[in-house]
Scaffold this motif. Structure first.
Motif, PDB file in Angstrom:
ATOM      1  N   THR A 165       1.757 -18.311  89.055  1.00  0.00           N
ATOM      2  CA  THR A 165       1.080 -17.655  87.927  1.00  0.00           C
ATOM      3  C   THR A 165      -0.294 -18.260  87.656  1.00  0.00           C
ATOM      4  OG1 THR A 165       2.139 -19.150  86.332  1.00  0.00           O
ATOM      5  CG2 THR A 165       3.267 -17.073  86.815  1.00  0.00           C
ATOM      6  N   GLN A 166      -0.714 -19.199  88.523  1.00  0.00           N
ATOM      7  CA  GLN A 166      -1.999 -19.880  88.388  1.00  0.00           C
ATOM      8  C   GLN A 166      -2.185 -20.409  86.960  1.00  0.00           C
ATOM      9  OE1 GLN A 166      -5.095 -17.227  89.861  1.00  0.00           O
ATOM     10  NE2 GLN A 166      -4.563 -17.726  91.966  1.00  0.00           N
ATOM     11  N   SER A 167      -1.167 -21.126  86.517  1.00  0.00           N
ATOM     12  CA  SER A 167      -1.166 -21.642  85.150  1.00  0.00           C
ATOM     13  C   SER A 167      -1.083 -23.168  85.125  1.00  0.00           C
ATOM     14  CB  SER A 167       0.033 -21.083  84.368  1.00  0.00           C
ATOM     15  OG  SER A 167      -0.003 -19.678  84.317  1.00  0.00           O
ATOM     16  N   VAL A 168      -1.908 -23.770  84.289  1.00  0.00           N
ATOM     17  CA  VAL A 168      -1.783 -25.191  83.969  1.00  0.00           C
ATOM     18  C   VAL A 168      -0.984 -25.282  82.673  1.00  0.00           C
ATOM     19  CG1 VAL A 168      -3.006 -27.287  83.269  1.00  0.00           C
ATOM     20  CG2 VAL A 168      -3.927 -25.861  85.111  1.00  0.00           C
ATOM     21  N   ILE A 169       0.098 -26.060  82.687  1.00  0.00           N
ATOM     22  CA  ILE A 169       0.982 -26.149  81.524  1.00  0.00           C
ATOM     23  C   ILE A 169       1.054 -27.600  81.068  1.00  0.00           C
ATOM     24  CG2 ILE A 169       3.296 -25.703  80.628  1.00  0.00           C
ATOM     25  CD1 ILE A 169       3.537 -23.716  83.097  1.00  0.00           C
ATOM     26  N   VAL A 170       0.733 -27.814  79.797  1.00  0.00           N
ATOM     27  CA  VAL A 170       0.758 -29.145  79.195  1.00  0.00           C
ATOM     28  C   VAL A 170       1.821 -29.158  78.107  1.00  0.00           C
ATOM     29  CG1 VAL A 170      -0.560 -30.875  77.917  1.00  0.00           C
ATOM     30  CG2 VAL A 170      -1.694 -29.492  79.667  1.00  0.00           C
ATOM     31  N   ASN A 182       5.153 -31.956  70.424  1.00  0.00           N
ATOM     32  CA  ASN A 182       5.247 -30.816  69.522  1.00  0.00           C
ATOM     33  C   ASN A 182       4.447 -29.584  69.966  1.00  0.00           C
ATOM     34  OD1 ASN A 182       2.605 -31.615  68.932  1.00  0.00           O
ATOM     35  ND2 ASN A 182       3.269 -32.818  67.172  1.00  0.00           N
ATOM     36  N   LYS A 183       3.898 -29.618  71.194  1.00  0.00           N
ATOM     37  CA  LYS A 183       3.094 -28.471  71.636  1.00  0.00           C
ATOM     38  C   LYS A 183       3.340 -28.156  73.110  1.00  0.00           C
ATOM     39  CE  LYS A 183      -0.812 -28.903  68.412  1.00  0.00           C
ATOM     40  NZ  LYS A 183      -0.315 -30.021  67.615  1.00  0.00           N
ATOM     41  N   VAL A 184       3.201 -26.854  73.417  1.00  0.00           N
ATOM     42  CA  VAL A 184       3.185 -26.384  74.797  1.00  0.00           C
ATOM     43  C   VAL A 184       1.901 -25.573  74.966  1.00  0.00           C
ATOM     44  CG1 VAL A 184       4.313 -25.005  76.569  1.00  0.00           C
ATOM     45  CG2 VAL A 184       5.699 -26.268  74.922  1.00  0.00           C
ATOM     46  N   MET A 185       1.019 -26.020  75.857  1.00  0.00           N
ATOM     47  CA  MET A 185      -0.249 -25.322  76.097  1.00  0.00           C
ATOM     48  C   MET A 185      -0.237 -24.726  77.499  1.00  0.00           C
ATOM     49  SD  MET A 185      -4.159 -26.791  76.257  1.00  0.00           S
ATOM     50  CE  MET A 185      -4.346 -27.013  74.489  1.00  0.00           C
ATOM     51  N   ARG A 186      -0.677 -23.471  77.564  1.00  0.00           N
ATOM     52  CA  ARG A 186      -0.798 -22.797  78.857  1.00  0.00           C
ATOM     53  C   ARG A 186      -2.233 -22.322  79.044  1.00  0.00           C
ATOM     54  NH1 ARG A 186       1.898 -17.015  80.711  1.00  0.00           N
ATOM     55  NH2 ARG A 186       1.931 -17.394  82.963  1.00  0.00           N
ATOM     56  N   LEU A 187      -2.835 -22.729  80.171  1.00  0.00           N
ATOM     57  CA  LEU A 187      -4.187 -22.318  80.507  1.00  0.00           C
ATOM     58  C   LEU A 187      -4.135 -21.640  81.871  1.00  0.00           C
ATOM     59  CD1 LEU A 187      -6.047 -25.656  79.614  1.00  0.00           C
ATOM     60  CD2 LEU A 187      -5.692 -23.681  78.125  1.00  0.00           C
ATOM     61  N   LYS A 188      -4.591 -20.391  81.939  1.00  0.00           N
ATOM     62  CA  LYS A 188      -4.559 -19.663  83.203  1.00  0.00           C
ATOM     63  C   LYS A 188      -5.938 -19.693  83.852  1.00  0.00           C
ATOM     64  CE  LYS A 188      -1.912 -16.213  83.973  1.00  0.00           C
ATOM     65  NZ  LYS A 188      -1.260 -14.883  84.038  1.00  0.00           N
ATOM     66  N   THR A 189      -5.956 -19.790  85.164  1.00  0.00           N
ATOM     67  CA  THR A 189      -7.198 -19.858  85.924  1.00  0.00           C
ATOM     68  C   THR A 189      -8.100 -18.664  85.620  1.00  0.00           C
ATOM     69  OG1 THR A 189      -6.009 -20.972  87.685  1.00  0.00           O
ATOM     70  CG2 THR A 189      -8.143 -20.060  88.254  1.00  0.00           C
ATOM     71  N   SER A 190      -9.357 -18.980  85.349  1.00  0.00           N
ATOM     72  CA  SER A 190     -10.424 -17.984  85.130  1.00  0.00           C
ATOM     73  C   SER A 190     -10.280 -17.189  83.838  1.00  0.00           C
ATOM     74  CB  SER A 190     -10.517 -17.007  86.319  1.00  0.00           C
ATOM     75  OG  SER A 190     -10.737 -17.726  87.513  1.00  0.00           O
ATOM     76  N   GLN A 191      -9.350 -17.568  82.954  1.00  0.00           N
ATOM     77  CA  GLN A 191      -9.193 -16.844  81.697  1.00  0.00           C
ATOM     78  C   GLN A 191      -9.693 -17.685  80.517  1.00  0.00           C
ATOM     79  OE1 GLN A 191      -5.407 -15.053  80.934  1.00  0.00           O
ATOM     80  NE2 GLN A 191      -5.299 -14.033  82.919  1.00  0.00           N
ATOM     81  N   LEU A 192     -10.323 -17.016  79.557  1.00  0.00           N
ATOM     82  CA  LEU A 192     -10.878 -17.698  78.394  1.00  0.00           C
ATOM     83  C   LEU A 192      -9.960 -17.628  77.181  1.00  0.00           C
ATOM     84  CD1 LEU A 192     -14.651 -16.741  78.697  1.00  0.00           C
ATOM     85  CD2 LEU A 192     -13.607 -18.981  79.038  1.00  0.00           C
ATOM     86  N   THR A 193      -8.716 -17.232  77.395  1.00  0.00           N
ATOM     87  CA  THR A 193      -7.709 -17.253  76.336  1.00  0.00           C
ATOM     88  C   THR A 193      -6.556 -18.146  76.776  1.00  0.00           C
ATOM     89  OG1 THR A 193      -8.260 -15.020  75.594  1.00  0.00           O
ATOM     90  CG2 THR A 193      -6.130 -15.904  74.909  1.00  0.00           C
ATOM     91  N   GLY A 194      -6.276 -19.156  75.976  1.00  0.00           N
ATOM     92  CA  GLY A 194      -5.145 -20.023  76.249  1.00  0.00           C
ATOM     93  C   GLY A 194      -4.046 -19.759  75.227  1.00  0.00           C
ATOM     94  N   MET A 195      -2.911 -20.429  75.434  1.00  0.00           N
ATOM     95  CA  MET A 195      -1.782 -20.283  74.512  1.00  0.00           C
ATOM     96  C   MET A 195      -1.282 -21.664  74.108  1.00  0.00           C
ATOM     97  SD  MET A 195      -1.293 -16.921  74.407  1.00  0.00           S
ATOM     98  CE  MET A 195       0.393 -16.540  73.929  1.00  0.00           C
ATOM     99  N   ILE A 196      -1.111 -21.865  72.793  1.00  0.00           N
ATOM    100  CA  ILE A 196      -0.449 -23.065  72.284  1.00  0.00           C
ATOM    101  C   ILE A 196       0.777 -22.612  71.508  1.00  0.00           C
ATOM    102  CG2 ILE A 196      -0.591 -25.046  70.721  1.00  0.00           C
ATOM    103  CD1 ILE A 196      -3.455 -25.395  71.393  1.00  0.00           C
TER     104      ILE A 196
END
Length: 577
Positions: free
Chosen positions: A92-97, A101-115
């Motif tokens: 899914t080309q995702s970096v997951i941190v 108390n948090k889960v962050m998802r950052l997808k390659t080339s996208q300017l919207t992340g998820m916490i």
């Protein structure tokens, strides 16, 4: 020889002696110059990287990208130096941190992340350049306890972790020679070339010392060596960061006591809890309510509001059990992507909210070894969401052994760093189809299993619950044609007591297992053997909770015990030395 000749000879000897002295003197001066006279030549310093990154005086590779707000670090550096748990999911080309108390998802080339599944905007995206993945640091600095100091002069990035101790020194000052500089050299020798002339008072970080020299680093990233006499030591700096405004989650535990949990088996529907007998001392019950239904991450549930009301009336916590159904292929698929894992998590969170559960007990068994990391990632991602709901997170593990699908797939150390509690299923030492008869949970085996997890997996005793069986196996050994076959069936404590009474058997203490034991014959070829679960075996195991100061006890399962067991567990847990 005449007096005149002797005088001439003495004169010649004096000249030779003088010449020899001058020669030795010049040789000594030459040797001193060669060995000790400082080299004044300068050498251009090269970082070797376009945007160098350093940690504790070591150059990391590959280099960073961008600057200030656009600064990005290679994923490999973040994983090696900052967060070993950061995860990249290629499918899914995702970096997951994941943090507490948090889960962050950052997808390659996208300017919207998820916490925690809530969107937020990014100024700069994750990007992949060749084989190198670059991650923007701006959103991560709110999650990681790190300090990045970036040089305006060279662009070098110096990384510090919270709690690091930095030893500082300053170039020695001399009021009589205010313009005199201090040499930063390429090696620990006065003969080494000079990288830079440091003005008096310039502060440098000291990363090592040897034979009268310090290995130092300027604040622009430049590394080199300085004579100890050229530096004045200053007060060390302990790297400290502002407190995280998000309060740390504190898991529930009985006030001044130990956790006394029992699992409740649930098949197609819940039993009527109003028909349960008294269970003094019990403070947590874990009904089997949630199970992975398919490879897409859908969950089958049998939760019951009336059961919750009964538990509330009994002042019991409910930590509902979530199982993978022990299907390894289904488990592989459900754990394979962030989206499927999050689908499971969202359903569990919804059920926690709907039924006002106080906790979730994760029971994944029969899992392929290849899914070891994926299971840890799933638990890391689930835990912050459950903590947001105030729910306790626990996981069931077996003792350490050689089974890939029941033991080796469990990364107990990583799980122990994530969850609030770990139930060690210290039973089935001899399982249903074991080739030899034996105890379900001999005392030495139970103790060894607990100690191994504390020592080898570094799980603190304050997180561990010792698992105890309320069932016993009746073993049947049959000899036919010189060959022995073994079979067993599991029964509750009362069944064993009735059998002992009906057959007028006398239990004897088996020192090796720490249990009472009986055996009897059925015909000429069959021997029945029973390692008995009773007050004796239960008391010895509960005493391990006090011996090792464990979090408590977890029993499998309610309904198989004798009535007398509950007061015994309560009394043993509460007993003080």
């Amino acid at each position: 020889m005449s007096r005149k000749q002797r005088s001439v000879k003495r004169g010649r000897f004096g000249i030779l002696a003088s010449l020899l002295f001058l020669l030795l003197l010049s040789g000594g001066a030459l040797y001193y110059w060669y060995e000790y006279w400082p080299n004044s030549q300068h050498e251009t310093y090269s970082f070797g990287e376009e945007k160098p990154v350093f940690y504790r005086g070591e150059l990391l590779s590959p280099s960073a990208k961008g600057a200030k707000e656009s600064l990005k670090l290679p994923f490999s550096i973040i994983k090696e130096q900052i967060d070993p748990a950061i995860h990249y999911e290629d499918s899914t080309q995702s970096v997951i941190v994941t943090t507490e108390n948090k889960v962050m998802r950052l997808k390659t080339s996208q300017l919207t992340g998820m916490i925690n599944e809530k969107p937020f905007n990014l100024q700069f995206p994750v990007e992949k350049e060749g084989e190198t993945l670059y991650v923007p640091l701006a959103p991560l600095q709110d999650l990681y306890r790190i300090a990045l100091r970036e040089s305006d002069e060279t662009g070098a990035v110096i990384l510090h972790r919270e709690g690091d101790l930095i030893l500082w020194g300053a170039a020695k000052e001399n009021a009589d020679e205010p313009d005199r500089t201090r040499a930063l050299r390429s090696a620990a020798s006065v003969k080494a070339a000079i990288y830079a002339d440091l003005p008096q008072g310039e502060r440098v970080m000291i990363w090592g010392e040897a034979e009268g020299w310090y290995r130092v680093q300027r604040q622009n990233g430049m590394l080199g060596f300085m004579d100890k006499q050229e530096l004045v030591l200053q007060e060390p700096e302990a790297v400290a960061l502002a407190e995280d405004p998000a309060a740390a989650y504190t898991p529930w535990k009985p006030l001044g006591g130990k956790i006394n949990l029992t699992w409740q088996q649930v098949y197609n529907k819940n039993p009527d809890p109003t028909q349960f007998g008294p269970m003094p001392g019990l403070n947590v019950i874990s009904p089997q309510w949630f199970m992975l239904a398919d490879s897409e991450g859908n969950i089958k549930q049998t939760a019951d509001s009336s059961f919750m009301q009964w538990a509330k009336n009994q002042n019991l916590q409910v930590w509902a059990l979530f199982s993978n159904g022990f299907d390894p292929k289904r488990t592989t698929e459900a754990l394979s992507t962030y989206d499927k894992r999050m689908k499971m998590i969202k359903q569990i969170v919804s059920y926690v909210q709907m039924y006002k559960l106080q906790g979730i007990n994760i029971d994944f068994e029969n899992v392929y070894l290849k899914d070891k990391a994926a299971f840890v990632q799933f638990v890391r991602e689930m835990t912050p969401f459950l903590h947001e709901q105030g729910a306790v997170v626990s996981v069931d593990v077996t003792v350490r052994d050689g089974s890939e699908t029941y033991s080796l797939f469990l990364d107990r150390k990583a799980l122990g760093e994530t969850v609030d509690y770990m139930m060690v299923m210290t039973y089935d030492e001899h399982w249903a189809t074991s080739p030899t008869a034996g105890s379900v949970a001999s005392l030495p085996w139970v103790e060894k299993g607990i100690v191994q997890i504390m020592k080898e997996d570094q799980v603190p005793s304050s997180k561990l619950l010792v698992g105890v069986p309320f069932y016993t196996r009746i073993w049947t050994e049959t000899v036919k044609d010189g060959k022995t076959t073994v079979s067993s069936k599991a029964v509750g404590m009362e069944t064993i007591q009735n059998l002992i009474r009906d057959k007028k058997l006398t239990p004897v203490l088996d020192e090796a297992s720490g249990q009472n034991y009986v055996e009897y014959k059925e015909g000429q070829q069959t021997t029945v053997k029973i390692w008995i679960e009773d007050e004796l075996s239960m008391k010895k195991r509960i005493e391990l909770v006090r011996t090792y100061d464990l979090a408590g006890v977890a029993s499998w399962s309610r309904g198989q015990e004798k009535t007398e067991i509950w007061p015994l567990i309560k009394e043993t847990l509460e007993k003080r030395p």
